[in-house]
Design a protein around this motif. Sequence first.
Motif, PDB file in Angstrom:
ATOM      1  N   ARG A 188      30.432  24.130  35.157  1.00 30.34           N
ATOM      2  CA  ARG A 188      31.059  25.156  34.652  1.00 30.34           C
ATOM      3  C   ARG A 188      30.655  26.529  34.472  1.00 30.34           C
ATOM      4  N   GLU A 192      31.346  30.203  35.978  1.00 25.29           N
ATOM      5  CA  GLU A 192      31.555  31.302  35.165  1.00 25.29           C
ATOM      6  C   GLU A 192      30.542  32.403  35.454  1.00 25.29           C
ATOM      7  N   ARG A 195      31.214  34.195  38.829  1.00 28.34           N
ATOM      8  CA  ARG A 195      32.576  34.963  38.594  1.00 28.34           C
ATOM      9  C   ARG A 195      32.140  36.275  38.051  1.00 28.34           C
ATOM     10  N   ARG A 196      31.227  36.251  37.027  1.00 29.25           N
ATOM     11  CA  ARG A 196      30.850  37.448  36.501  1.00 29.25           C
ATOM     12  C   ARG A 196      29.839  38.294  37.298  1.00 29.25           C
ATOM     13  N   GLU A 199      32.206  40.084  39.529  1.00 28.18           N
ATOM     14  CA  GLU A 199      32.936  41.089  39.176  1.00 28.18           C
ATOM     15  C   GLU A 199      31.936  42.338  38.913  1.00 28.18           C
ATOM     16  N   ASP A 211      39.305  34.961  44.683  1.00 27.66           N
ATOM     17  CA  ASP A 211      40.263  34.245  43.750  1.00 27.66           C
ATOM     18  C   ASP A 211      39.611  33.153  43.061  1.00 27.66           C
ATOM     19  N   SER A 213      39.266  31.679  40.374  1.00 25.80           N
ATOM     20  CA  SER A 213      40.006  31.799  39.128  1.00 25.80           C
ATOM     21  C   SER A 213      39.556  30.748  37.976  1.00 25.80           C
ATOM     22  N   ASP A 214      40.406  30.949  36.726  1.00 26.29           N
ATOM     23  CA  ASP A 214      39.970  29.793  35.726  1.00 26.29           C
ATOM     24  C   ASP A 214      40.555  28.645  36.120  1.00 26.29           C
ATOM     25  N   GLU A 215      41.478  28.572  37.094  1.00 28.97           N
ATOM     26  CA  GLU A 215      42.212  27.308  37.487  1.00 28.97           C
ATOM     27  C   GLU A 215      41.158  26.702  38.404  1.00 28.97           C
ATOM     28  N   ILE A 217      37.799  27.067  38.524  1.00 31.42           N
ATOM     29  CA  ILE A 217      36.630  26.781  37.604  1.00 31.42           C
ATOM     30  C   ILE A 217      36.886  25.482  36.923  1.00 31.42           C
ATOM     31  N   GLU A 218      38.281  25.099  36.390  1.00 27.48           N
ATOM     32  CA  GLU A 218      38.648  24.062  35.536  1.00 27.48           C
ATOM     33  C   GLU A 218      38.699  22.845  36.616  1.00 27.48           C
ATOM     34  N   TYR A 221      35.294  21.612  37.300  1.00 20.26           N
ATOM     35  CA  TYR A 221      34.662  21.133  36.124  1.00 20.26           C
ATOM     36  C   TYR A 221      35.302  19.515  35.955  1.00 20.26           C
TER      37      TYR A 221
END
Length: 374
Positions: A188, A192, A195-196, A199, A211, A213-215, A217-218, A221
């Motif tokens: 995780r 994360e 992704r940063r 961005e 894409d 996304s949070d989904e 990454i989850e 994890y």
Amino acid sequence: MTAPPGQERPRVLVVDDTPENLHLMHGLLKERYRVLLANGGVAALRLARLKPRPDLILLDIMMPELDGYAVCEALKADPETAPIPVIFLTARSQVEDEERGFRSGCVDYITKPISPPTLLARVANHLALKAASDRLAHNNRYLIEEVERRTREVQMVQDVTIMAMASLAETRDIETGMHIRRTQHYMRTLAERLRRMREEKSADTGSIPADFSDEMIEIMYKSAPLHDIGKVGIPDAILLKPGPLDAAEFAIMKTHTTLGLKTIAAAEKLLDRPSSFLSVARQIACCHHEKWDGSGYPHGLAGEAIPLPARLMAVADVYDALISRRVYKQPFPHERAVAMIEAGCGRHFDPTMVSAFLSEAETFRAIAQRFQDE
């Protein structure tokens, strides 16, 4: 509409600036309803916002300060009072007047002079509709809450099952302890950070999907604990050997990747639709020992041909192996493990993954300390 015994009578707010009209309406309604009276628009808005709120509002149009249209629009603009049905009481009967009233949010018109049977019938009908609407809204809220509760239960069962399956593999290797928890959090953290980085465009992140996304990454994890599920098929004599494996033993040990692949693929076939979770878990289980330069196993994949989740797990898994005690080695210090990961950049590991790791090295150290082996 008379309330059943023991149930509070519906509350009807009557708004009119003429005292005689208020007196008349109160006399007509008081036997069936709890009647509230307001002699103007300002007082009507104040009473409408008090709890318990009115179940229905009978609203005169021609009033000083705030006319009925303005009051109705204000009521409908407030989410707390918007559900209250409004019936206009008016001597105006022109089509354009009715059109304006409906645009402002009223549900009906009763023309003056008031006909008592018409008034009582209209009020009863709209209160019945309001009660039905309230029951429907309550039932919808209940259904939504029940679906959310059961979804949480299913998710909890899924998470516990995943951890139980992963622990089944890990408990056969008595040295690994909290390995699955640590690698899960490493994954995780890396995801994360990646992704940063994308961005911020702070590194070459072309291999990171847009894409991310949070989904996603989850999913990574939660699927990370299954990376060594194939170990259930490795003989104890090899899995628990207190020393380095010979070539033949290592060849068997390497099959835990394909065993994991087959195990998860078999589970996928039992579903009637694709599963993002199992797809990611399969990629991690099969490919987390592949290397960026193509020298890994089981398929000798290289570069971006290695699935992204497996490239993250490669860093997480190796770091944890380096800092952990094994029967054949002492744990390496965090600093040495970081240096060894950095040395493997472009050979063992995806350079982008290494860049993310170096940025989060202290977070890795904290995770390792938090989930220490007992």
